[in-house]
Design an enzyme around this catalytic site. Structure first.
Site, PDB file in Angstrom:
ATOM      1  N   ARG A 151      75.028 -16.135 -29.671  1.00 35.43           N
ATOM      2  CA  ARG A 151      75.192 -17.512 -30.151  1.00 35.43           C
ATOM      3  C   ARG A 151      74.163 -18.442 -29.514  1.00 35.43           C
ATOM      4  O   ARG A 151      73.654 -19.356 -30.171  1.00 35.43           O
ATOM      5  CB  ARG A 151      76.617 -18.007 -29.873  1.00 35.43           C
ATOM      6  N   ILE A 173      82.819 -18.098 -22.038  1.00 36.49           N
ATOM      7  CA  ILE A 173      82.761 -16.906 -21.200  1.00 36.49           C
ATOM      8  C   ILE A 173      81.426 -16.192 -21.410  1.00 36.49           C
ATOM      9  O   ILE A 173      80.994 -15.977 -22.550  1.00 36.49           O
ATOM     10  CB  ILE A 173      83.915 -15.936 -21.552  1.00 36.49           C
ATOM     11  N   PRO A 193      78.149 -10.677 -24.319  1.00 39.40           N
ATOM     12  CA  PRO A 193      77.085 -10.410 -25.290  1.00 39.40           C
ATOM     13  C   PRO A 193      77.164 -11.305 -26.519  1.00 39.40           C
ATOM     14  O   PRO A 193      76.134 -11.727 -27.045  1.00 39.40           O
ATOM     15  CB  PRO A 193      77.320  -8.936 -25.662  1.00 39.40           C
ATOM     16  N   SER A 194      78.370 -11.619 -26.988  1.00 41.50           N
ATOM     17  CA  SER A 194      78.485 -12.477 -28.170  1.00 41.50           C
ATOM     18  C   SER A 194      78.015 -13.889 -27.857  1.00 41.50           C
ATOM     19  O   SER A 194      77.419 -14.563 -28.712  1.00 41.50           O
ATOM     20  CB  SER A 194      79.927 -12.500 -28.698  1.00 41.50           C
ATOM     21  N   ASP A 244      88.918  -0.335 -37.664  1.00 42.88           N
ATOM     22  CA  ASP A 244      88.593  -1.541 -38.413  1.00 42.88           C
ATOM     23  C   ASP A 244      89.871  -2.361 -38.537  1.00 42.88           C
ATOM     24  O   ASP A 244      90.745  -2.058 -39.352  1.00 42.88           O
ATOM     25  CB  ASP A 244      88.056  -1.179 -39.796  1.00 42.88           C
ATOM     26  N   TYR A 303      86.396 -21.903 -36.616  1.00 42.36           N
ATOM     27  CA  TYR A 303      86.792 -21.153 -35.424  1.00 42.36           C
ATOM     28  C   TYR A 303      88.009 -21.804 -34.779  1.00 42.36           C
ATOM     29  O   TYR A 303      89.000 -21.135 -34.470  1.00 42.36           O
ATOM     30  CB  TYR A 303      85.633 -21.098 -34.437  1.00 42.36           C
TER      31      TYR A 303
END
Length: 248
Positions: free
Chosen positions: A186, A178, A181-182, A56, A145
């Protein structure tokens, strides 16, 4: 040329998927010993040859404990991050705190933990994943971001400058959009929010890339190999933009 990272020992955060995983795989292919970490250690399955650990990066204690048992580390790759959508009017205090804690302070934690060992040996390469957004360009609805990734660039340059004569280098990779998976997550969320199809939402991301396609995680992995290797030993404090022309 194979074996570009033979003899090097690397820590890669967020190696469970996306850019982090591609970097870990590329490092392994080039002969590095890779300590692959992710909050969800289950995502590290399949990284043959890696030494997997749950980590973490938002925990000072967890990072310190991991560094204490990691041993020698020649390369540190900070790939953990999260993309928030929205303007300053949408950004909650909780989102601000998460963006800066995960996208920026996590790098502060890991660098602080591994830098002393690099300085003791007089050698090391730190590679931080920033973004074309916040580095050389902006994008709509990427307020917090972009702010956090701009901070990553500043952090990287500050570390590079402070230790420029100590054998430790720090550079940032600034990707464009790119395929990962993220990104899929989105795109699905954006399609739902805009009441459109996933295909249309994906095309909107593609259309903003001047090359007319999304980047690949493997392309980011190749750039990370260069920055981790001795081929880049005269390079520090730089933002390496790989964005399909987005910032032109």
């Amino acid at each position: 040329m194979a074996g570009r990272l033979t003899g090097k020992r690397a820590v890669v955060t967020a190696a469970g998927q996306g850019i982090g995983r591609a970097i870990a795989a590329a490092f392994l292919a080039e002969g590095a010993e890779v300590l692959a970490t992710d909050l969800d250690a289950g995502k590290l399955d399949g990284l043959a040859g890696a030494l997997p650990s749950s980590l973490d990066v938002r925990s000072d204690a967890a990072v310190a404990e991991f560094a204490g048992r990691a041993g020698r580390v020649d390369v540190l790759v900070n790939a953990a991050g999260f993309v928030h959508h929205g303007t300053i009017l949408d950004c909650t205090d909780a989102e601000w705190e998460l963006a800066f804690d995960l996208n920026v302070r996590s790098m502060h934690r890991t660098i602080r933990a591994f830098l002393p060992g690099m300085l003791e040996r007089g050698n090391g390469s730190i590679v931080n994943i920033a973004s074309a957004v916040g580095a050389d360009a902006t994008a709509p609805n990427r307020y917090v971001y972009g702010a956090s990734k701009a901070a990553v660039v500043g952090l990287t340059k500050a570390v590079a400058r402070d230790f420029i004569r100590s054998g430790v280098r720090a550079n940032a990779i600034c990707p464009g959009t790119i395929q990962s998976p993220s990104l899929d997550e989105r795109i699905a969320a954006l399609a739902e929010m805009n009441k459109t199809t996933v295909e249309a939402a994906r095309q909107a991301f593609i259309d903003r890339q001047p090359m007319g396609r999304l980047g690949t995680t493997e392309e980011m992995g190749a750039l990370a190999v260069y920055l981790a290797s001795d081929e880049s030993r005269f390079t520090t404090g730089q933002t390496h933009v790989a964005d399909g022309g987005f910032t032109l």
